[in-house]
Design an enzyme around this catalytic site. Structure first.
Site, PDB file in Angstrom:
ATOM      1  N   ASP B 310       0.847  -1.191   0.000  1.00  0.00           N
ATOM      2  CA  ASP B 310       0.000   0.000   0.000  1.00  0.00           C
ATOM      3  C   ASP B 310       0.876   1.232   0.000  1.00  0.00           C
ATOM      4  O   ASP B 310       1.874   1.285   0.710  1.00  0.00           O
ATOM      5  CB  ASP B 310      -0.885  -0.006   1.252  1.00  0.00           C
ATOM      6  CG  ASP B 310      -2.215  -0.664   0.980  1.00  0.00           C
ATOM      7  OD1 ASP B 310      -2.746  -0.441  -0.126  1.00  0.00           O
ATOM      8  OD2 ASP B 310      -2.705  -1.395   1.854  1.00  0.00           O
ATOM      9  N   ASP B 347      -8.410  23.884  10.430  1.00  0.00           N
ATOM     10  CA  ASP B 347      -8.407  22.578   9.763  1.00  0.00           C
ATOM     11  C   ASP B 347      -7.393  21.688  10.472  1.00  0.00           C
ATOM     12  O   ASP B 347      -6.197  21.918  10.395  1.00  0.00           O
ATOM     13  CB  ASP B 347      -8.032  22.790   8.288  1.00  0.00           C
ATOM     14  CG  ASP B 347      -8.069  21.493   7.511  1.00  0.00           C
ATOM     15  OD1 ASP B 347      -8.221  20.429   8.133  1.00  0.00           O
ATOM     16  OD2 ASP B 347      -7.938  21.561   6.277  1.00  0.00           O
ATOM     17  N   GLU B 351      -2.811  17.833   6.487  1.00  0.00           N
ATOM     18  CA  GLU B 351      -2.628  18.677   5.304  1.00  0.00           C
ATOM     19  C   GLU B 351      -2.870  20.138   5.676  1.00  0.00           C
ATOM     20  O   GLU B 351      -2.097  21.018   5.318  1.00  0.00           O
ATOM     21  CB  GLU B 351      -3.598  18.273   4.181  1.00  0.00           C
ATOM     22  CG  GLU B 351      -3.258  16.974   3.479  1.00  0.00           C
ATOM     23  CD  GLU B 351      -3.831  15.768   4.198  1.00  0.00           C
ATOM     24  OE1 GLU B 351      -4.431  15.917   5.287  1.00  0.00           O
ATOM     25  OE2 GLU B 351      -3.658  14.643   3.680  1.00  0.00           O
ATOM     26  N   PHE B 380     -14.735  20.224   5.960  1.00  0.00           N
ATOM     27  CA  PHE B 380     -14.742  19.406   4.751  1.00  0.00           C
ATOM     28  C   PHE B 380     -15.901  18.418   4.825  1.00  0.00           C
ATOM     29  O   PHE B 380     -16.128  17.792   5.858  1.00  0.00           O
ATOM     30  CB  PHE B 380     -13.417  18.637   4.653  1.00  0.00           C
ATOM     31  CG  PHE B 380     -13.318  17.750   3.456  1.00  0.00           C
ATOM     32  CD1 PHE B 380     -12.850  18.256   2.240  1.00  0.00           C
ATOM     33  CD2 PHE B 380     -13.687  16.411   3.531  1.00  0.00           C
ATOM     34  CE1 PHE B 380     -12.758  17.435   1.145  1.00  0.00           C
ATOM     35  CE2 PHE B 380     -13.585  15.598   2.424  1.00  0.00           C
ATOM     36  CZ  PHE B 380     -13.119  16.099   1.226  1.00  0.00           C
ATOM     37  N   SER B 387     -13.211  22.741   1.998  1.00  0.00           N
ATOM     38  CA  SER B 387     -13.343  23.278   3.343  1.00  0.00           C
ATOM     39  C   SER B 387     -12.925  24.730   3.259  1.00  0.00           C
ATOM     40  O   SER B 387     -12.422  25.180   2.235  1.00  0.00           O
ATOM     41  CB  SER B 387     -12.462  22.507   4.323  1.00  0.00           C
ATOM     42  OG  SER B 387     -11.105  22.683   3.980  1.00  0.00           O
ATOM     43  N   LYS B 403     -10.973  26.086  -0.120  1.00  0.00           N
ATOM     44  CA  LYS B 403      -9.910  25.303  -0.771  1.00  0.00           C
ATOM     45  C   LYS B 403     -10.454  23.883  -0.981  1.00  0.00           C
ATOM     46  O   LYS B 403     -11.248  23.379  -0.175  1.00  0.00           O
ATOM     47  CB  LYS B 403      -8.625  25.296   0.063  1.00  0.00           C
ATOM     48  CG  LYS B 403      -8.693  24.525   1.373  1.00  0.00           C
ATOM     49  CD  LYS B 403      -7.315  24.503   2.030  1.00  0.00           C
ATOM     50  CE  LYS B 403      -7.229  23.388   3.078  1.00  0.00           C
ATOM     51  NZ  LYS B 403      -8.003  23.657   4.297  1.00  0.00           N
ATOM     52  N   ASP B 526      -5.249  -4.588   5.966  1.00  0.00           N
ATOM     53  CA  ASP B 526      -5.921  -4.487   7.242  1.00  0.00           C
ATOM     54  C   ASP B 526      -7.437  -4.590   7.157  1.00  0.00           C
ATOM     55  O   ASP B 526      -8.068  -5.185   7.998  1.00  0.00           O
ATOM     56  CB  ASP B 526      -5.510  -3.198   7.975  1.00  0.00           C
ATOM     57  CG  ASP B 526      -5.745  -1.964   7.137  1.00  0.00           C
ATOM     58  OD1 ASP B 526      -6.236  -2.110   6.000  1.00  0.00           O
ATOM     59  OD2 ASP B 526      -5.440  -0.859   7.611  1.00  0.00           O
ATOM     60  N   ASP B 530      -9.753  -6.184   2.341  1.00  0.00           N
ATOM     61  CA  ASP B 530      -8.499  -6.841   1.975  1.00  0.00           C
ATOM     62  C   ASP B 530      -8.550  -8.348   2.192  1.00  0.00           C
ATOM     63  O   ASP B 530      -7.692  -9.074   1.715  1.00  0.00           O
ATOM     64  CB  ASP B 530      -7.343  -6.289   2.825  1.00  0.00           C
ATOM     65  CG  ASP B 530      -6.956  -4.892   2.386  1.00  0.00           C
ATOM     66  OD1 ASP B 530      -7.146  -4.589   1.193  1.00  0.00           O
ATOM     67  OD2 ASP B 530      -6.469  -4.124   3.225  1.00  0.00           O
TER      68      ASP B 530
END
Lengths: 564, 692
Positions: B310, B347, B351, B380, B387, B403, B526, B530
């Site tokens: 992953d 936020d 990020e 968001f 958001s 944004k 996980d 999967d």
């Protein structure tokens, strides 16, 4: 003295062999993969006719068990035919010298011997077998026993190159093709050349000649050339005459001698190339060829050393006893190494008279399982047994489940490879032990001391390895030796063929893992060294005690001035 | 594990118990599981009897006694190696048991709670757990969220969150709830829980021979039979030679000498150490906090050709970081940075925080007092995919700063009658091509510019993949990103291949395709999604933090839930197989020297001249003192080498990620050539000591 000239002759022999290998290999590749080839136009109709007559569907393929069953059935029929023909030869035609029926035990031994591609001869050909038996029974077996060996190898190569199938091919097709396209054309060609060199080919009664001393000598005649060529090409080795290729009617000239040695190695060497191509790695084929060539040179070097080095008893001259002056020492030694490497057993000198070291090389060549070029087909499939063991032992060292040609080597393959190995040791060691401790065995000996022991060891070694050459000091035409050696030959042949076919069957079912940097490579120098190591240690070390009590001690005694 | 054991292999307690266990392992029933050592045991037994018969007949032979003692030592040393490997597991199992208390479970029957003992719980029962309750058995959270202390199994003291519904719903019996209340559906019967299996596993109680180990045992047994044949037939050959030398047959080889020869030739070194190698391979996994449900899985790990990894967590750090502000036409970069910072102030995503940090670092824009701005934050949502913040100016006008993804912002701007310029479109696709995530910032109807959000590839991961490539292993990155982004990250990280916008079905298909081509596939996962892929993969590692379904599907569980663990597991598997191969090679190569010790020793009298020295003494190239000392030295060497190699068997041969060819050359040099030479040196030294 070993001269430059001797050296050159060896180089010429090996050079020709290397040159012919890809030619033979490519041809056989086409034959067995069903591609169009040189002989498909002139002989194709005959192949199709054969299938029609026998009722074989040539496109139908079978699994390993059916393949093995067909093979065993065919060999059993061949065995019974040879056996019965010998027991009744006195009543049958083509017997101008009125030879009597063969004894049951000798007939058993000979039938086993020719069926298993061994061609051990406990009897003397010219005074035992009628022309009918020689041609219809023995010569036919010379072809089909060789073809059987090739068929097993082809099945093995298919098993390794195919994936997720249980089909290994069709035994009858493989048998027909090897006989018709490989053995027959080559032996006709070679027979013609032999005749040009002076090998006889007739059905005359034995000639009587008056020698200069006034004595009468009976000179045996017969269809020699035709049997001669297949004797060598099929690594059979059963001579028309008892003295085999040292007889001038079998092997008259230096050229015929060279051709004989080449003929012995021709198909086994070509098969390495064909095998490589079939399993998708020509380089792997050459790798096996190289291993064989190195072991061949090693044996040759030791033999030459043994023959040319000073013998303290006779001063410093090399010994000519048991050798033809026509061929001299180098060619006799070369021939002895070639014939024991290749499970042929044809001889142009008496191996009993070889120096202890050269005699030991001959024995070791056979003990290793006849894998140095080996019998047609048999040598290479025997080599694959060692390859599987090598891959398994050393392959672990790269940190993966061992793989051979992308196929995982697992429990079943290891078991089969080990069975093939154990079974040959079993035959050689136990039969030798029996003979060395029983009056039955010991009464046949002509020589005392370690040499006598070597003779017994050589006999069972040669039988189990399906070689067929003899130390010749031993009177093997007794009930005891005919039966024990007969069984040794059967064990040595089918005790390897069946495990090999089982391996082929199991490998065919597996997937092929593509090659990556993590793959254990079987086509480089490292592998060559490893494989040689395993052959010598696993294949050879078992016999070290026996050898030390035979040829090794004899060699050491000779240096002390004692011979037997 | 409670103790992440880095302690040394040997400690006094462990050694004492192993010594005791090696005696109890003399029981023929357990001895026969190891055919090579069993043969040695029979030999030891026979020689002992012969020694006693000798004593009763008044012909006591100290030579025979010494052979017999060293044969017993050979067996004991082999047992010892196994015992010490098992001992380490037993110690770990004990500490696990201490954590498994007899819990009382609060079983829910309808709406009512009844108290039952944990072992009486059955699959499908529902229990409730609250603060300080020990979770009675394995199960799945079906209601609620709780923080759980899983240190009992992972050794990690930081609590983890377990909640219903998501990919973090599995709980393990023996762990402790630290907060809140959860309802759990029990998924394992007593005796079959994760903890039970783990204890059985580390104890080696359920240890079964792995396929490769079985194949190797067959090979070793076959070699044993071959050498048995060689030794059994020797008296016959020897008898012949005695007769030929004019010596009485009563001088034929004695049984103790034959047994000594046999034991020297059969592969006792690898035979004795084989099970220790297997156990310690499992042990090395446990030390890395990975539990394998079968030894087979470890071997398969060594064979893996393709790793599905992953992207998030394995190749990249979990979070993307803002690295640049690219303004639109007519906007200064400061204006853009200012708006971006405003929109991100509350936020709390990584990020968002990285945008605030970048604005501060690059343009020194500080945090502002939010209440003074009269700002309303717009979080968001999956629907808006944006958001931002609404600012009320003193005039009462509302400025909307947003944004979000380029599509979302485009819709937003166009709804406000603004223009989404070509330059912005170009910037966006440019960034995507570099593997970055473009985040567009707009104020009302005006696009201000683009934030460059970058995926940060983990340090050293490229090197790791290069190593894997050298080992012949291909890496495939799996990501939900679009293929442009995925390609760029794949290139930066140095993976061999990638799957973009991958769904669980895609993963499963990819695994099947690779297997169809003959490759073995390893993956780590996980989620419940999967599970099919984990089950299909040859080596499927489930993260402990994952769902119960995933844990059941895989053949290993990583207690640390660390995606890079897959690579370590592959290494453990390879090391295990290498150790077996190296010691087998060593053991077989040893035989050459032993022959040269014993053959001249036993045949000294054959064909002897006046000096009593037969010609075969020429084979005594080691110049050993006497025939007796030669045989004894060989057998002593044979016994001691087992002890000497126990540390190697337990630790495994040194492992480095190199190509198969180089690994082979290296190991062959050390263990093949070493195996050939070492016994010549060793036997000579022992012989010198004996003859002092």
């Amino acid at each position: 003295m070993f001269t430059t000239f001797d050296f050159l002759q060896i180089i010429i022999f090996v050079g020709l062999l290397i040159g012919l290998t890809p030619i033979m290999g490519n041809y056989m590749y086409k034959v067995f993969t069903g591609e169009k080839h040189l002989m498909s136009a002139p002989l194709g109709w005959f192949e199709r006719l054969t299938y029609k007559l026998v009722g074989v569907n040539s496109t139908e393929e079978t699994n390993w068990k059916s393949y093995a069953f067909g093979l065993l059935l065919f060999n059993l029929i061949g065995f019974l035919f040879v056996f019965l023909l010998q027991l009744t030869q006195a009543f049958l035609p083509l017997n101008p010298t009125n030879l009597p029926n063969v004894s049951w035990h000798s007939a058993f031994n000979t039938a086993a011997s020719f069926m298993t591609n061994t061609n051990w001869q406990g009897y003397s050909g010219e005074t035992t077998m009628s022309y009918l038996v020689q041609m219809l029974a023995l010569t036919v077996q010379n072809f089909v026993s060789a073809a059987t060996g090739i068929a097993v190898l082809i099945a093995l190569a298919r098993g390794l190159s195919r994936k997720t199938t249980d089909k290994l091919g069709n035994f009858w097709v493989d048998l027909t093709r090897s006989t018709l396209y490989v053995l027959l054309p080559l032996s006709i060609l070679l027979a013609v050349i032999f005749v040009s060199q002076g090998v006889i080919q007739n059905f005359d009664t034995y000639q009587t000649a008056h020698t200069l001393q006034g004595a009468q000598q009976v000179i045996p005649m017969g269809p020699v050339a035709s049997q001669e060529s297949i004797k060598l090409l099929g690594t059979n080795g059963g001579g028309f005459f008892n003295s085999n290729s040292s007889h001038p009617f079998e092997n008259p000239t230096p050229l015929s001698n060279l051709l004989q040695m080449l003929a012995i190695f021709l198909i086994p060497a070509g098969l390495t190339f064909m095998y490589g191509k079939m399993v998708g790695s020509k380089r792997h084929g050459w790798t096996i060829f190289t291993v064989m060539l190195i072991l061949f040179f090693a044996g040759l070097a030791i033999s030459l050393y043994g023959e040319y080095s000073a013998n303290p008893i006779f001063g410093h001259s090399a010994l000519m006893e048991g050798k033809e002056t026509r061929f001299g020492i180098t060619h006799s030694v070369l021939y002895s190494v070639v014939t024991t490497d290749a499970s042929c057993g044809a001889v142009n000198a008496m191996h009993d008279s070889l120096s202890p070291l050269a005699g030991m090389v001959a024995m070791v060549n056979m003990m290793l399982g006849e894998v140095i070029f080996g019998g047609v087909g048999a040598g290479l499939y025997g080599m694959v047994v060692f390859i599987i063991l090598t891959v398994f032992i050393a392959g672990l060292m790269v940190g993966r489940t061992p793989e051979y040609l992308g196929k995982k080597v697992e429990r079943f393959e290891v078991t089969m490879a080990i069975i093939a190995n154990v079974i040959t040791s079993f035959s050689i060691l136990l039969f030798t032990a029996w003979a060395a401790t029983s009056a039955l065995g010991l009464s046949s000996l002509n020589n005392a001391g370690p040499h006598g022991f070597s003779e017994i060891l050589y006999a069972f070694d040669s039988g189990t390895g399906n070689n067929g050459s003899a130390f010749a000091g031993l009177n093997a035409n007794t009930v005891f030796y005919n039966l024990t050696i007969g069984f040794a030959m059967l064990i040595g042949r089918f005790g390897v063929i069946i495990p090999i076919l089982a391996i082929a069957g199991s490998m065919a079912k597996k997937k092929i893992t593509p090659v990556s940097a993590g793959t254990f490579q079987t086509n480089n120098w490292l592998f060559i060294a490893l494989l040689i190591g395993v052959i010598l240690i696993v294949g050879g070390l078992t016999y070290f005690p026996a050898l030390s009590l035979g040829p090794i001690v004899e060699h050491l005694l000779m240096n002390n001035g004692i011979t037997f | 594990m409670t103790t992440k054991s880095n302690k040394s292999i040997f400690n006094k307690k462990l050694l004492a118990r192993a010594a005791k266990d090696s005696l109890t392992k003399l029981n023929p029933v357990s001895l026969i599981k190891n055919p090579v050592i069993f043969i040695v045991g029979i030999g030891a037994f026979l020689t002992t009897i012969i020694v006693f018969i000798g004593i009763f007949q008044g012909a006591y032979s100290s030579f025979n006694l010494q052979i017999s003692i060293w044969l017993w030592f050979t067996v004991l040393f082999a047992n010892f190696s196994e015992a010490i490997a098992e001992g380490r597991g037993k110690a770990q199992a004990e500490s696990l048991r201490k954590n498994r208390t007899q819990t009382v479970a609060r079983k829910m029957v309808g709406d009512k709670e009844t108290e039952v003992l944990a072992p009486d719980l059955r699959k499908g029962d529902i229990v409730v757990c609250e603060v300080n309750d020990i979770i009675p058995s394995d199960g799945e959270v079906i209601e609620g969220i709780a923080s759980v202390d899983e240190s009992a199994i992972t050794g990690e003291s930081a609590p983890v969150i377990r909640e219903s519904g998501g990919d973090r719903s599995a709980v393990t019996g023996g762990t402790k709830v630290l907060s809140d209340r959860i309802l759990i559906r029990i998924s394992a019967d007593a005796g079959d829980t994760f903890m039970d299996r783990m204890i059985a596993l580390v104890e080696g109680a359920k240890r079964q021979k792995t396929p490769n180990e079985i194949a190797l045992t067959i090979l070793l047994s076959g070699l044993t039979i071959i050498f048995l044949l060689a030794v059994v037939t020797l008296p016959a050959f020897f008898g012949y030679s005695l007769t030929a030398s004019g010596i009485s047959l009563s001088h034929n080889l004695s049984i103790p000498v034959l047994i000594a020869l046999l034991v020297c030739l059969i592969p006792t070194t690898i035979g004795g150490l084989l099970s220790a190698i297997g156990i310690s391979g499992m042990d090395r996994l446990i030390q890395r906090n990975v539990i394998a449900t079968s030894g087979r899985a470890i071997e398969a790990a060594g064979d893996v050709d393709v790793l599905l990894l992953d992207k998030t967590g394995t190749i990249t750090l979990g979070n993307r970081m803002a690295t640049d502000f690219i303004p639109a036409e007519g906007v200064t970069v400061e204006e853009l940075a200012d708006a971006a910072q405003l929109s991100s102030l509350s936020d709390e995503t990584p990020e968002g925080r990285s945008i605030v940090i970048l604005a501060k670092e690059k343009f020194n824009i500080r945090g502002r007092d939010i209440t003074n701005l009269h700002a309303t934050f717009i979080p968001f949502t999956a629907q808006s995919r944006m958001s931002g913040v609404d600012l009320k100016t003193p005039e009462g006008k509302v400025h909307q700063i947003r944004k979000g993804s380029s599509e979302a912002i485009r819709t937003f701007v166009q709804e406000n009658n603004g223009i989404f310029s070509q330059k912005v479109i170009d910037t966006v696709s440019d960034l995507a091509r570099q593997g970055a995530t473009p985040l567009v910032v707009a104020e009302d109807n005006k696009v201000l510019g683009v934030i460059h959000l970058k995926d940060i590839v983990k340090g050293g991961i490229k090197q790791r993949f290069a190593e894997l490539r050298q080992m012949g292993i291909r890496t495939v990155m799996i990501t939900g990103d679009n293929s442009l982004t995925a390609a760029a990250i794949a290139a930066e990280a140095g993976v061999d291949d990638f799957m973009a916008e991958a769904t669980p079905e895609d993963k499963l298909r990819r695994i099947r395709e690779e297997q169809e081509k003959g490759y073995l596939v390893g993956m780590i996962g996980d989620g419940t999604n999967d599970a099919p892929a984990l089950a299909q993969a040859d080596v499927g590692i489930a993260m402990n933090s994952g769902t119960q379904a995933a844990r059941e599907a895989g053949n290993m569980v990583d207690l640390d839930s660390n995606p890079t663990k897959l690579i370590e597991v592959v290494e453990v598997g390879k090391q295990l197989l290498m150790t077996r191969g190296a010691l087998t090679t060593f053991s077989i190569a040893n035989d050459v020297a032993k022959y040269f010790a014993i053959i001249p020793a036993i045949s000294i009298a054959l064909y002897a001249g006046s000096n009593g020295q037969g010609p075969l003494s020429a084979l005594n190239i080691m110049k050993l003192g006497s025939p007796e000392s030669a045989i004894l030295s060989a057998i002593i060497f044979n016994a001691l080498i087992i002890i000497a190699l126990i540390p190697l068997a337990l630790k495994g041969v040194p492992y480095r990620p190199i190509s198969a060819n180089r690994a082979l050359a290296k190991n062959l040099f050390i263990y093949g050539l070493g195996g050939l030479v070492a016994p010549f040196v060793g036997i000579k030294i022992i012989d010198l000591l004996i003859n002092l």
